[in-house]
Design a protein around this motif. Structure first.
Motif, PDB file in Angstrom:
ATOM      1  N   ASP A  59       0.819  -1.218   0.000  1.00 50.31           N
ATOM      2  CA  ASP A  59       0.000   0.000   0.000  1.00 50.31           C
ATOM      3  C   ASP A  59       0.851   1.264   0.000  1.00 50.31           C
ATOM      4  O   ASP A  59       0.312   2.375  -0.060  1.00 50.31           O
ATOM      5  CB  ASP A  59      -0.909   0.023   1.230  1.00 50.31           C
ATOM      6  N   LYS A  60       2.169   1.105   0.130  1.00 47.56           N
ATOM      7  CA  LYS A  60       3.109   2.221   0.188  1.00 47.56           C
ATOM      8  C   LYS A  60       2.778   3.159   1.349  1.00 47.56           C
ATOM      9  O   LYS A  60       2.707   4.370   1.198  1.00 47.56           O
ATOM     10  CB  LYS A  60       3.151   2.978  -1.143  1.00 47.56           C
ATOM     11  N   THR A  61       2.571   2.546   2.516  1.00 43.64           N
ATOM     12  CA  THR A  61       2.307   3.319   3.728  1.00 43.64           C
ATOM     13  C   THR A  61       3.244   2.866   4.835  1.00 43.64           C
ATOM     14  O   THR A  61       3.852   1.799   4.767  1.00 43.64           O
ATOM     15  CB  THR A  61       0.853   3.141   4.212  1.00 43.64           C
ATOM     16  N   VAL A  62       3.348   3.698   5.850  1.00 47.30           N
ATOM     17  CA  VAL A  62       4.164   3.391   7.014  1.00 47.30           C
ATOM     18  C   VAL A  62       3.397   3.853   8.250  1.00 47.30           C
ATOM     19  O   VAL A  62       2.791   4.917   8.252  1.00 47.30           O
ATOM     20  CB  VAL A  62       5.560   4.049   6.915  1.00 47.30           C
ATOM     21  N   ASP A  63       3.386   3.010   9.290  1.00 48.14           N
ATOM     22  CA  ASP A  63       2.762   3.367  10.560  1.00 48.14           C
ATOM     23  C   ASP A  63       3.856   3.842  11.495  1.00 48.14           C
ATOM     24  O   ASP A  63       4.845   3.142  11.720  1.00 48.14           O
ATOM     25  CB  ASP A  63       2.038   2.171  11.179  1.00 48.14           C
ATOM     26  N   LEU A  64       3.675   5.037  12.059  1.00 44.37           N
ATOM     27  CA  LEU A  64       4.653   5.610  12.973  1.00 44.37           C
ATOM     28  C   LEU A  64       4.096   5.645  14.381  1.00 44.37           C
ATOM     29  O   LEU A  64       2.935   5.992  14.597  1.00 44.37           O
ATOM     30  CB  LEU A  64       5.014   7.038  12.555  1.00 44.37           C
ATOM     31  N   ASP A  65       4.941   5.294  15.343  1.00 47.43           N
ATOM     32  CA  ASP A  65       4.591   5.374  16.752  1.00 47.43           C
ATOM     33  C   ASP A  65       5.151   6.697  17.270  1.00 47.43           C
ATOM     34  O   ASP A  65       6.363   6.867  17.380  1.00 47.43           O
ATOM     35  CB  ASP A  65       5.199   4.192  17.504  1.00 47.43           C
ATOM     36  N   CYS A  66       4.257   7.621  17.577  1.00 47.23           N
ATOM     37  CA  CYS A  66       4.654   8.942  18.073  1.00 47.23           C
ATOM     38  C   CYS A  66       4.174   9.072  19.508  1.00 47.23           C
ATOM     39  O   CYS A  66       3.040   9.485  19.751  1.00 47.23           O
ATOM     40  CB  CYS A  66       4.072  10.044  17.204  1.00 47.23           C
ATOM     41  N   GLU A  67       5.012   8.647  20.449  1.00 49.96           N
ATOM     42  CA  GLU A  67       4.713   8.681  21.878  1.00 49.96           C
ATOM     43  C   GLU A  67       3.408   7.954  22.194  1.00 49.96           C
ATOM     44  O   GLU A  67       2.536   8.481  22.886  1.00 49.96           O
ATOM     45  CB  GLU A  67       4.679  10.121  22.374  1.00 49.96           C
ATOM     46  N   GLY A  68       3.249   6.762  21.653  1.00 47.82           N
ATOM     47  CA  GLY A  68       2.091   5.935  21.944  1.00 47.82           C
ATOM     48  C   GLY A  68       0.934   6.103  20.973  1.00 47.82           C
ATOM     49  O   GLY A  68      -0.024   5.358  21.019  1.00 47.82           O
ATOM     50  N   VAL A  69       0.995   7.074  20.091  1.00 48.66           N
ATOM     51  CA  VAL A  69      -0.051   7.293  19.098  1.00 48.66           C
ATOM     52  C   VAL A  69       0.445   6.744  17.761  1.00 48.66           C
ATOM     53  O   VAL A  69       1.519   7.118  17.302  1.00 48.66           O
ATOM     54  CB  VAL A  69      -0.388   8.795  18.958  1.00 48.66           C
ATOM     55  N   ILE A  70      -0.314   5.845  17.156  1.00 47.34           N
ATOM     56  CA  ILE A  70       0.070   5.258  15.868  1.00 47.34           C
ATOM     57  C   ILE A  70      -0.566   6.077  14.752  1.00 47.34           C
ATOM     58  O   ILE A  70      -1.793   6.244  14.713  1.00 47.34           O
ATOM     59  CB  ILE A  70      -0.378   3.784  15.765  1.00 47.34           C
ATOM     60  N   LEU A  71       0.255   6.599  13.873  1.00 42.10           N
ATOM     61  CA  LEU A  71      -0.205   7.390  12.736  1.00 42.10           C
ATOM     62  C   LEU A  71       0.245   6.713  11.447  1.00 42.10           C
ATOM     63  O   LEU A  71       1.353   6.186  11.371  1.00 42.10           O
ATOM     64  CB  LEU A  71       0.379   8.801  12.795  1.00 42.10           C
ATOM     65  N   THR A  72      -0.599   6.756  10.416  1.00 43.89           N
ATOM     66  CA  THR A  72      -0.281   6.155   9.130  1.00 43.89           C
ATOM     67  C   THR A  72       0.053   7.260   8.134  1.00 43.89           C
ATOM     68  O   THR A  72      -0.704   8.218   7.997  1.00 43.89           O
ATOM     69  CB  THR A  72      -1.466   5.320   8.613  1.00 43.89           C
ATOM     70  N   PHE A  73       1.188   7.101   7.452  1.00 44.55           N
ATOM     71  CA  PHE A  73       1.642   8.059   6.452  1.00 44.55           C
ATOM     72  C   PHE A  73       1.950   7.345   5.153  1.00 44.55           C
ATOM     73  O   PHE A  73       2.286   6.159   5.143  1.00 44.55           O
ATOM     74  CB  PHE A  73       2.930   8.770   6.915  1.00 44.55           C
ATOM     75  N   GLU A  74       1.881   8.072   4.053  1.00 50.43           N
ATOM     76  CA  GLU A  74       2.374   7.581   2.770  1.00 50.43           C
ATOM     77  C   GLU A  74       3.897   7.529   2.852  1.00 50.43           C
ATOM     78  O   GLU A  74       4.513   8.324   3.565  1.00 50.43           O
ATOM     79  CB  GLU A  74       1.969   8.525   1.634  1.00 50.43           C
ATOM     80  N   LEU A  75       4.510   6.613   2.137  1.00 46.11           N
ATOM     81  CA  LEU A  75       5.980   6.542   2.128  1.00 46.11           C
ATOM     82  C   LEU A  75       6.596   7.830   1.597  1.00 46.11           C
ATOM     83  O   LEU A  75       7.689   8.211   2.002  1.00 46.11           O
ATOM     84  CB  LEU A  75       6.448   5.357   1.289  1.00 46.11           C
ATOM     85  N   THR A  76       5.882   8.511   0.699  1.00 50.03           N
ATOM     86  CA  THR A  76       6.415   9.748   0.130  1.00 50.03           C
ATOM     87  C   THR A  76       6.462  10.877   1.161  1.00 50.03           C
ATOM     88  O   THR A  76       7.124  11.887   0.925  1.00 50.03           O
ATOM     89  CB  THR A  76       5.573  10.197  -1.073  1.00 50.03           C
TER      90      THR A  76
END
Length: 110
Positions: A59-76
């Motif tokens: 899907d060309k996405t990445v999930d980031l853990d930002c101090e316990g909050v998971i956010l989904t971003f495009e790889l770009t």
């Protein structure tokens, strides 16, 4: 006719140089994104700092853990990546040094 040749050569050279530079930059970005693994520290184009929790190449996405909050971003949307593997040896070395220091203090106390 001669007045037309020199500017034409300069324009062709500039276009060639700009394309070459852009290809190198794209190759660096692709390599950086291929090295992204769980635990890597990343910075998004918006300036958000986080750790990679999951990479979905389909899907060309990445999930980031930002101090316990998971956010989904495009790889770009990822601007830079600092690999977790590069940080682990330094942490291990620091931990080893601390253990040696603690052992030395214990021997002095005995």
């Amino acid at each position: 006719m001669q007045n037309f040749i020199l500017p034409l050569i300069l324009v062709v050279a500039m276009v060639f140089w700009m394309q070459r530079t852009q290809k190198k930059q794209q190759a660096r970005q692709a390599e950086m994104k291929n090295q992204m693994v769980k635990g890597s520290d990343v910075i998004t184009i918006g300036g958000l700092h986080g750790k990679v929790d999951r990479v979905n190449k389909a899907d060309k996405t990445v999930d980031l853990d930002c101090e316990g909050v998971i956010l989904t971003f495009e790889l770009t949307a990822i601007r830079s990546v600092k690999n977790a593997e590069a940080a682990k040896p330094a942490e291990t070395a620091a931990t080893t040094d601390e253990k040696k220091a603690n052992d030395a203090e214990e021997k002095k106390e005995d």
